[in-house]
Design an enzyme around this catalytic site. Structure first.
Site, PDB file in Angstrom:
ATOM      1  N   ASN A  92      60.226  46.274 112.557  1.00 22.75           N
ATOM      2  CA  ASN A  92      59.172  47.012 111.853  1.00 22.75           C
ATOM      3  C   ASN A  92      57.994  46.096 111.552  1.00 22.75           C
ATOM      4  O   ASN A  92      57.041  46.505 110.902  1.00 22.75           O
ATOM      5  CB  ASN A  92      59.724  47.578 110.530  1.00 22.75           C
ATOM      6  CG  ASN A  92      60.575  48.803 110.778  1.00 22.75           C
ATOM      7  OD1 ASN A  92      60.179  49.705 111.522  1.00 22.75           O
ATOM      8  ND2 ASN A  92      61.764  48.835 110.190  1.00 22.75           N
ATOM      9  N   LYS A 130      55.151  40.694 114.699  1.00 23.89           N
ATOM     10  CA  LYS A 130      56.149  40.282 115.700  1.00 23.89           C
ATOM     11  C   LYS A 130      55.997  41.117 116.964  1.00 23.89           C
ATOM     12  O   LYS A 130      56.084  40.609 118.080  1.00 23.89           O
ATOM     13  CB  LYS A 130      57.565  40.490 115.155  1.00 23.89           C
ATOM     14  CG  LYS A 130      58.057  39.446 114.199  1.00 23.89           C
ATOM     15  CD  LYS A 130      59.539  39.694 113.939  1.00 23.89           C
ATOM     16  CE  LYS A 130      60.112  38.794 112.886  1.00 23.89           C
ATOM     17  NZ  LYS A 130      61.518  39.106 112.592  1.00 23.89           N
ATOM     18  N   ASP A 177      65.720  37.855 114.655  1.00 23.27           N
ATOM     19  CA  ASP A 177      65.791  37.487 113.248  1.00 23.27           C
ATOM     20  C   ASP A 177      65.352  36.038 113.177  1.00 23.27           C
ATOM     21  O   ASP A 177      65.747  35.214 114.013  1.00 23.27           O
ATOM     22  CB  ASP A 177      67.200  37.656 112.674  1.00 23.27           C
ATOM     23  CG  ASP A 177      67.144  37.746 111.153  1.00 23.27           C
ATOM     24  OD1 ASP A 177      66.676  38.787 110.641  1.00 23.27           O
ATOM     25  OD2 ASP A 177      67.523  36.776 110.475  1.00 23.27           O
ATOM     26  N   GLY A 184      53.569  35.638 107.393  1.00 23.89           N
ATOM     27  CA  GLY A 184      54.634  34.867 106.751  1.00 23.89           C
ATOM     28  C   GLY A 184      54.179  33.476 106.336  1.00 23.89           C
ATOM     29  O   GLY A 184      53.151  33.311 105.679  1.00 23.89           O
ATOM     30  N   TYR A 185      54.928  32.463 106.757  1.00 29.38           N
ATOM     31  CA  TYR A 185      54.682  31.081 106.347  1.00 29.38           C
ATOM     32  C   TYR A 185      53.701  30.358 107.269  1.00 29.38           C
ATOM     33  O   TYR A 185      53.568  29.130 107.163  1.00 29.38           O
ATOM     34  CB  TYR A 185      56.005  30.303 106.323  1.00 29.38           C
ATOM     35  CG  TYR A 185      57.019  30.840 105.321  1.00 29.38           C
ATOM     36  CD1 TYR A 185      57.109  30.321 104.034  1.00 29.38           C
ATOM     37  CD2 TYR A 185      57.899  31.860 105.669  1.00 29.38           C
ATOM     38  CE1 TYR A 185      58.043  30.797 103.117  1.00 29.38           C
ATOM     39  CE2 TYR A 185      58.840  32.354 104.759  1.00 29.38           C
ATOM     40  CZ  TYR A 185      58.903  31.817 103.494  1.00 29.38           C
ATOM     41  OH  TYR A 185      59.828  32.303 102.591  1.00 29.38           O
ATOM     42  N   ASP A 186      53.015  31.055 108.158  1.00 32.91           N
ATOM     43  CA  ASP A 186      52.106  30.391 109.103  1.00 32.91           C
ATOM     44  C   ASP A 186      51.079  29.464 108.427  1.00 32.91           C
ATOM     45  O   ASP A 186      50.794  28.380 108.954  1.00 32.91           O
ATOM     46  CB  ASP A 186      51.371  31.424 109.972  1.00 32.91           C
ATOM     47  CG  ASP A 186      52.253  31.948 111.092  1.00 32.91           C
ATOM     48  OD1 ASP A 186      53.302  31.342 111.364  1.00 32.91           O
ATOM     49  OD2 ASP A 186      51.890  32.975 111.695  1.00 32.91           O
ATOM     50  N   HIS A 242      58.755  29.254 117.900  1.00 32.59           N
ATOM     51  CA  HIS A 242      60.184  29.536 117.985  1.00 32.59           C
ATOM     52  C   HIS A 242      60.434  30.851 118.730  1.00 32.59           C
ATOM     53  O   HIS A 242      61.288  30.934 119.597  1.00 32.59           O
ATOM     54  CB  HIS A 242      60.756  29.595 116.563  1.00 32.59           C
ATOM     55  CG  HIS A 242      59.979  30.475 115.615  1.00 32.59           C
ATOM     56  ND1 HIS A 242      58.612  30.423 115.517  1.00 32.59           N
ATOM     57  CD2 HIS A 242      60.362  31.459 114.768  1.00 32.59           C
ATOM     58  CE1 HIS A 242      58.200  31.303 114.621  1.00 32.59           C
ATOM     59  NE2 HIS A 242      59.237  31.954 114.155  1.00 32.59           N
TER      60      HIS A 242
HETATM   61  P1  IMP Z   1      62.989  38.761 109.574  1.00 29.60           P
HETATM   62  O1  IMP Z   1      61.948  39.805 109.786  1.00 29.60           O
HETATM   63  O2  IMP Z   1      64.156  39.209 108.800  1.00 29.60           O
HETATM   64  O3  IMP Z   1      63.329  38.048 110.836  1.00 29.60           O
HETATM   65  O4  IMP Z   1      62.342  37.714 108.568  1.00 29.60           O
HETATM   66  C1  IMP Z   1      61.578  36.750 109.060  1.00 29.60           C
HETATM   67  C2  IMP Z   1      60.828  36.077 107.927  1.00 29.60           C
HETATM   68  O5  IMP Z   1      60.750  34.702 108.261  1.00 29.60           O
HETATM   69  C3  IMP Z   1      59.410  36.594 107.869  1.00 29.60           C
HETATM   70  O6  IMP Z   1      59.241  37.587 106.891  1.00 29.60           O
HETATM   71  C4  IMP Z   1      58.638  35.348 107.541  1.00 29.60           C
HETATM   72  O7  IMP Z   1      58.686  35.142 106.152  1.00 29.60           O
HETATM   73  C5  IMP Z   1      59.434  34.252 108.219  1.00 29.60           C
HETATM   74  N1  IMP Z   1      58.950  34.051 109.604  1.00 29.60           N
HETATM   75  C6  IMP Z   1      59.623  34.315 110.758  1.00 29.60           C
HETATM   76  N2  IMP Z   1      58.882  34.026 111.828  1.00 29.60           N
HETATM   77  C7  IMP Z   1      57.710  33.575 111.344  1.00 29.60           C
HETATM   78  C8  IMP Z   1      56.507  33.142 111.980  1.00 29.60           C
HETATM   79  O8  IMP Z   1      56.345  33.141 113.200  1.00 29.60           O
HETATM   80  N3  IMP Z   1      55.532  32.741 111.154  1.00 29.60           N
HETATM   81  C9  IMP Z   1      55.657  32.735 109.802  1.00 29.60           C
HETATM   82  N4  IMP Z   1      56.724  33.157 109.160  1.00 29.60           N
HETATM   83  C10 IMP Z   1      57.765  33.577 109.928  1.00 29.60           C
END
Ligand code: IMP
Length: 193
Positions: free
Chosen positions: A8, A12, A68, A149-151, A176
């Site tokens: 969602n 991504k 994930d 996110g943390y970019d 990654h």
């Molecule tokens: P997911 O959607 O459960 O996989 O959670 C991934 C979380 O990790 C995101 O909400 C971000 O906080 C962090 N994250 C994962 N990939 C990235 C990225 O490419 N850039 C920055 N933060 C990321």
């Protein structure tokens, strides 16, 4: 071929669309009529990625893949890791998550961190996992406007700017997720139906 990407997260979705070759067309959850939050209750990224693809297969009948991912910081015992999205306690609040991280890292000399992505693929009744890692350093303050996110607090090794300053074009070559997607693509090009 067409494949559902079980996320969602529109950032991504766009990142992975930009990475894949034209021979793989990504179908979003919106396009298959799925708008609910898929449970992410596992304690590992591998477990959560598998939960997502199994959920879509069970409820919507589609083969699919899911990612994930998270940030692992060495001096914080590789946290927030699988809890990256809800590190501050407020799910998906990137500002609050980064503020908490910078606070936890105050005064720490070791700034080593890495983003890790695990992609699960469910295809023709079989499950596969692909992973990707990018190593780097955690900054002392947020820098840049791109990405998510943390970019803004992550500088990949061999660069001086954060992912949020480098922008999508460079991030999508070295991230990654790019590394995990490259393994997925290589697999699909030799094993697809
Ligand atoms: P997911 O959607 O459960 O996989 O959670 C991934 C979380 O990790 C995101 O909400 C971000 O906080 C962090 N994250 C994962 N990939 C990235 C990225 O490419 N850039 C920055 N933060 C990321």
């Amino acid at each position: 071929m067409k494949l559902v990407f079980a996320t969602n997260n529109t950032h991504k979705l766009e990142e992975v669309r930009a990475m894949l070759s034209d021979s793989i067309e990504i179908v979003s959850l919106k396009e298959i009529g799925c708008s609910e939050d898929i449970p992410e209750t596992a304690e590992t990224m591998e477990g959560n990625a598998l939960l997502k693809v199994r959920y879509i297969k069970e409820h919507y009948g589609y083969d699919c893949f899911a990612d994930d991912s998270g940030l692992e910081v060495e001096v914080l015992n590789n946290t927030p890791g699988v809890y990256s999205a809800r590190y501050s306690g407020i799910p998906h609040d990137a500002e609050a998550n980064m503020n908490k991280l910078l606070q936890e890292m105050e005064g720490k000399a070791n700034r080593k961190g890495r983003f890790r992505s695990v992609i699960a693929l469910l295809l023709n009744g079989e499950e596969y996992l692909f992973d990707g890692i990018v190593n780097g350093q955690i900054t002392k303050e947020k820098r840049g406007e791109n990405g998510f996110g943390y970019d803004p607090v992550f500088i990949p090794d061999d660069y001086t700017q954060t992912f949020a300053e480098l922008g999508d074009h460079i991030k999508n070559q070295i991230s990654h997720r790019a590394r995990a997607v490259a393994k997925l693509t290589a697999f699909l090009s030799t094993n697809s139906i």
